[in-house]
Motif scaffolding. Structure first.
Motif, PDB file in Angstrom:
ATOM      1  N   ARG A   1       0.814  -1.220   0.000  1.00 48.42           N
ATOM      2  CA  ARG A   1       0.000   0.000   0.000  1.00 48.42           C
ATOM      3  C   ARG A   1       0.845   1.267   0.000  1.00 48.42           C
ATOM      4  N   HIS A   2       2.127   1.123   0.207  1.00 49.43           N
ATOM      5  CA  HIS A   2       2.990   2.288   0.397  1.00 49.43           C
ATOM      6  C   HIS A   2       3.070   3.112  -0.884  1.00 49.43           C
ATOM      7  N   GLN A   3       2.875   4.420  -0.764  1.00 51.70           N
ATOM      8  CA  GLN A   3       2.821   5.298  -1.929  1.00 51.70           C
ATOM      9  C   GLN A   3       4.186   5.518  -2.588  1.00 51.70           C
ATOM     10  N   GLY A   4       5.251   5.118  -1.913  1.00 48.36           N
ATOM     11  CA  GLY A   4       6.576   5.304  -2.484  1.00 48.36           C
ATOM     12  C   GLY A   4       6.919   4.317  -3.589  1.00 48.36           C
ATOM     13  N   PHE A   5       6.086   3.278  -3.765  1.00 50.78           N
ATOM     14  CA  PHE A   5       6.380   2.241  -4.743  1.00 50.78           C
ATOM     15  C   PHE A   5       5.368   2.242  -5.888  1.00 50.78           C
ATOM     16  N   CYS A   6       5.858   1.909  -7.076  1.00 51.90           N
ATOM     17  CA  CYS A   6       5.012   1.631  -8.232  1.00 51.90           C
ATOM     18  C   CYS A   6       5.469   0.289  -8.792  1.00 51.90           C
ATOM     19  N   ASP A   7       4.580  -0.698  -8.762  1.00 54.47           N
ATOM     20  CA  ASP A   7       4.949  -2.061  -9.164  1.00 54.47           C
ATOM     21  C   ASP A   7       6.157  -2.555  -8.366  1.00 54.47           C
ATOM     22  N   ARG A   8       6.172  -2.176  -7.083  1.00 61.15           N
ATOM     23  CA  ARG A   8       7.206  -2.589  -6.118  1.00 61.15           C
ATOM     24  C   ARG A   8       8.593  -2.044  -6.448  1.00 61.15           C
ATOM     25  N   GLU A   9       8.658  -1.030  -7.304  1.00 62.10           N
ATOM     26  CA  GLU A   9       9.904  -0.301  -7.563  1.00 62.10           C
ATOM     27  C   GLU A   9       9.773   1.079  -6.918  1.00 62.10           C
ATOM     28  N   TYR A  10      10.779   1.482  -6.144  1.00 64.29           N
ATOM     29  CA  TYR A  10      10.742   2.781  -5.494  1.00 64.29           C
ATOM     30  C   TYR A  10      10.806   3.877  -6.551  1.00 64.29           C
TER      31      TYR A  10
END
Length: 287
Positions: free
Chosen positions: A257-266
């Motif tokens: 859910r963390h907003q720092g990641f997109c497709d689990r890439e920072y």
């Protein structure tokens, strides 16, 4: 000796062996955050050796870790990720760049991936017509060379040390491999009174490399993660600590859910070309 400890956060990398300078960096970051922010973790040694991964992952799981930060070596991380996935343990990567790692649903990469490094390599190749590619023959060097050939859509020959010494038409070298081998290349050029520009892949983004080439006449640059790998380790440990504070029973869900990641890439991770400030270097502005 196996550790008889319990820990929520495991920090794992090469604490021993030829890659131990990375391990010293991990230990320094862990000690810094423990004293400045109260973040507790336990260090584990994978020696950056695939043969050590089975024992290392077993040890980490046996210690009750809920989040793992590491492994620094991509090939080690590829072996470890499915083991942690089976146990529902998220893996935060501060230095492993191999693109396929985020295919595992429990992997969250903090550092930039190898695709971004290839972007920089291609840009250098396009700007520098008299550039040669050197590969040290290591597994990592061969992997990057293969990816570069795929990206360019063509094959090309690599130069060896002897050719780099005599071929004055080459003014820039793109060096692929592990940092100690790349330092040996640079020192070989010095011993043979050759001066050129050397651009090294990300494995050279470690203090030991800069110390090894401190007196070189070559102009050395490194494809460097913005902020350095130390900053990636710090960010990963802070995220792991947040997991333990906000979602200790569901750290995977918290990271998903963390907003720092997109497709689990920072999303804020990038590479830059860092020119080392070496006092004896001959300045040649070819790139």
């Amino acid at each position: 000796m196996m550790k008889k400890v319990k820990t929520d956060i495991a920090l794992v990398g090469p604490l021993s062996g030829p890659r131990s300078d990375y391990g010293r960096m991990l230990a320094q970051v862990a000690d810094k955050l423990k004293h400045s922010e109260g973040i507790e973790c336990e260090l584990f040694d994978d020696e950056a050796q695939p043969d050590a991964i089975a024992a290392c992952t077993s040890q980490i799981i046996g210690c009750g870790a809920r989040v793992v930060v590491g492994h620094l070596n991509s090939f080690c991380a590829m072996l470890a990720a499915p083991v942690y996935l089976e146990k529902g343990i998220p893996l935060l990567l501060p230095a492993a760049t191999k693109a396929e790692l985020t295919h595992f649903k429990n992997v969250f990469r903090i550092c930039p991936d190898e695709g971004k490094m290839l972007d920089m390599m291609v840009a250098v190749l396009e700007k520098t017509p008299r550039l040669a590619v050197f590969c040290d023959g290591s597994r990592y060097g061969a992997h990057l060379l293969h990816l570069l050939r795929l990206r360019l859509g063509r094959s090309f020959s690599c130069v060896d040390k002897s050719r780099l010494v005599v071929d004055t038409q080459i003014d820039t070298v793109l060096a692929l491999g592990v940092h100690r081998n790349l330092a040996e290349l640079i020192l070989h050029l010095d011993l043979n009174n050759r001066s050129t520009n050397v651009i090294c892949c990300d494995d050279a983004a470690v203090d030991e490399f800069e110390h090894m080439v401190a007196q070189t006449r070559q102009r050395v640059s490194v494809i460097y993660p913005v902020g350095g790998f130390e900053e990636s380790v710090e960010r990963a440990l802070r995220l792991a600590d947040q997991c333990m504070i906000e979602a200790p029973r569901e750290p995977m869900s918290y990271l998903q859910r963390h907003q720092g990641f997109c497709d689990r890439e920072y999303t804020m991770s990038e590479f830059t070309l860092r020119h080392l400030d070496l006092p004896n270097a001959v300045v040649n502005e070819f790139y």
